[in-house]
Enzyme design. Structure first.
Site, PDB file in Angstrom:
ATOM      1  N   GLY A  20       1.066  -1.141   0.103  1.00 27.84           N
ATOM      2  CA  GLY A  20      -0.206   0.000   0.008  1.00 27.84           C
ATOM      3  C   GLY A  20       0.752   1.204  -0.108  1.00 27.84           C
ATOM      4  O   GLY A  20       2.284   1.280  -0.370  1.00 27.84           O
ATOM      5  N   ASN A  30      -5.304  -8.194  -6.368  1.00 24.26           N
ATOM      6  CA  ASN A  30      -5.115  -8.012  -4.763  1.00 24.26           C
ATOM      7  C   ASN A  30      -3.758  -6.867  -4.930  1.00 24.26           C
ATOM      8  O   ASN A  30      -2.710  -7.105  -5.409  1.00 24.26           O
ATOM      9  CB  ASN A  30      -4.823  -9.333  -4.063  1.00 24.26           C
ATOM     10  CG  ASN A  30      -5.903 -10.238  -4.212  1.00 24.26           C
ATOM     11  OD1 ASN A  30      -7.082  -9.759  -3.856  1.00 24.26           O
ATOM     12  ND2 ASN A  30      -5.770 -11.416  -4.355  1.00 24.26           N
ATOM     13  N   LEU A  31      -4.082  -5.987  -4.074  1.00 23.49           N
ATOM     14  CA  LEU A  31      -3.030  -4.816  -4.042  1.00 23.49           C
ATOM     15  C   LEU A  31      -1.807  -5.511  -3.579  1.00 23.49           C
ATOM     16  O   LEU A  31      -1.574  -5.791  -2.435  1.00 23.49           O
ATOM     17  CB  LEU A  31      -3.554  -3.584  -3.091  1.00 23.49           C
ATOM     18  CG  LEU A  31      -2.697  -2.435  -3.090  1.00 23.49           C
ATOM     19  CD1 LEU A  31      -2.504  -1.871  -4.425  1.00 23.49           C
ATOM     20  CD2 LEU A  31      -3.145  -1.527  -1.987  1.00 23.49           C
ATOM     21  N   ASP A  32      -0.806  -5.100  -4.330  1.00 21.27           N
ATOM     22  CA  ASP A  32       0.640  -5.455  -4.129  1.00 21.27           C
ATOM     23  C   ASP A  32       0.847  -6.775  -3.529  1.00 21.27           C
ATOM     24  O   ASP A  32       1.683  -7.023  -2.564  1.00 21.27           O
ATOM     25  CB  ASP A  32       1.188  -4.276  -2.873  1.00 21.27           C
ATOM     26  CG  ASP A  32       1.421  -3.205  -3.346  1.00 21.27           C
ATOM     27  OD1 ASP A  32       1.655  -2.755  -4.604  1.00 21.27           O
ATOM     28  OD2 ASP A  32       1.144  -2.150  -2.644  1.00 21.27           O
ATOM     29  N   GLU A  33       0.141  -7.787  -3.981  1.00 23.39           N
ATOM     30  CA  GLU A  33       0.258  -9.122  -3.743  1.00 23.39           C
ATOM     31  C   GLU A  33       0.722  -9.964  -4.662  1.00 23.39           C
ATOM     32  O   GLU A  33       0.652 -11.151  -4.905  1.00 23.39           O
ATOM     33  CB  GLU A  33      -1.041  -9.804  -3.028  1.00 23.39           C
ATOM     34  CG  GLU A  33      -1.163  -9.002  -1.599  1.00 23.39           C
ATOM     35  CD  GLU A  33      -2.273  -9.849  -0.993  1.00 23.39           C
ATOM     36  OE1 GLU A  33      -2.988 -10.816  -1.722  1.00 23.39           O
ATOM     37  OE2 GLU A  33      -3.149  -9.131  -0.087  1.00 23.39           O
TER      38      GLU A  33
END
Length: 279
Positions: free
Chosen positions: A198, A223-226
């Site tokens: 994030g 999925n954010l930054d995954e």
């Protein structure tokens, strides 16, 4: 043996028989299916399929006609992307930070391993950098994300982009967008993921007092930054080093790591299995 590669993305409401219909059609069209991944989320079906043809059996117009007709019969959206026969064509997304864009544009296409073809920004401030390199620049505000993404998808199609680099692009792309470019969007994040995802990653690391910080180049997923990790770079935090110094040194790493990820992407055939990248 020389061959033509294509990536086919199919999206729509989940229903029985979709995979069989498309794979059987490709077999009839002389294709060899090299990879297939599908998922269903809340009734929405998406499939990404990689196929290849020997040059003697490759008929681009025929393939497009039959595959698009199958999608119409299934009432689904389909995108067929034929791999470039020369250098892959790179689209760069930016916001306002210059360092990663400057690093990408400082390289010759031969050194980078890819040909930048368009720069797209949600702010107009980096247009002069793009124009200096004689690249088209498009300002696409993201006040209405759905409308903006539709415009960006059209621009990517117009410029025949093969893959995308988010050069500190500070907007979250929707699953609707990411599904259409699965494992073709590279992002650079200022932390050693999975730590500090994030916003404000450097500040998060600074406030936690970590002794080693770094950056991560990864594929973008819903999925954010995954997303699956392609490359990482690290630096050691000096005693009493201020946050501003960590950020400055980190930005140098961001550029270097992005260049390394692009080189890896274009020179090796990367496979993604269960969230991990294999080359």
């Amino acid at each position: 043996m020389a061959k033509q590669l294509a990536t086919i993305t199919l999206i729509g409401h989940d229903k029985a028989g979709v995979i069989a219909r498309i794979t059987q059609l490709l077999f009839q069209l002389g294709a060899n299916i090299e990879a297939l991944e599908e998922q269903v989320t809340r009734g929405q079906f998406s499939m990404t399929l990689q196929a290849s043809w020997t040059l003697s059996r490759f008929d681009r117009i025929k393939i497009q006609q039959h595959v698009k007709q199958a999608a119409r019969d299934l009432s689904m959206e389909i995108k067929i992307h034929f791999a470039a026969t020369g250098r892959q064509r790179l689209a760069i997304f930016v916001t306002k930070e210059t360092h990663v864009l400057e690093g990408l544009l400082a390289k010759s296409p031969a050194s980078l391993g890819a040909q930048p073809v368009v720069v797209i920004g949600n702010r107009p401030s980096l247009e002069p950098l793009a124009r200096k390199k004689k690249l088209p620049f498009y300002h696409v505000p993201f006040h209405d994300r759905a409308k903006a993404e539709a415009q960006v998808l059209a621009l990517l199609e117009k410029h025949e982009a093969d893959f995308i680099v988010l050069a500190r692009f500070m907007k979250i792309l929707s699953p609707n967008f990411v599904w259409r470019w699965k494992n073709k969007i590279i992002n650079i994040h200022p932390s050693l993921l999975p730590a500090f995802p994030g916003a404000n990653a450097y500040r998060q690391a600074y406030e936690r007092g970590v002794k080693i910080v770094g950056v991560t180049a990864h594929f973008v997923t819903p999925n954010l930054d995954e997303g699956p990790i392609i490359a990482q770079e690290v630096l050691t935090v000096r005693s009493n080093e201020p946050l501003s110094s960590i950020v400055k040194r980190g930005q140098t790493l961001e550029t270097r790591c992005t260049l390394r990820a692009v080189h890896t992407y274009v020179t090796k055939r990367l496979d993604v299995h269960w969230g991990r990248v294999y080359s």
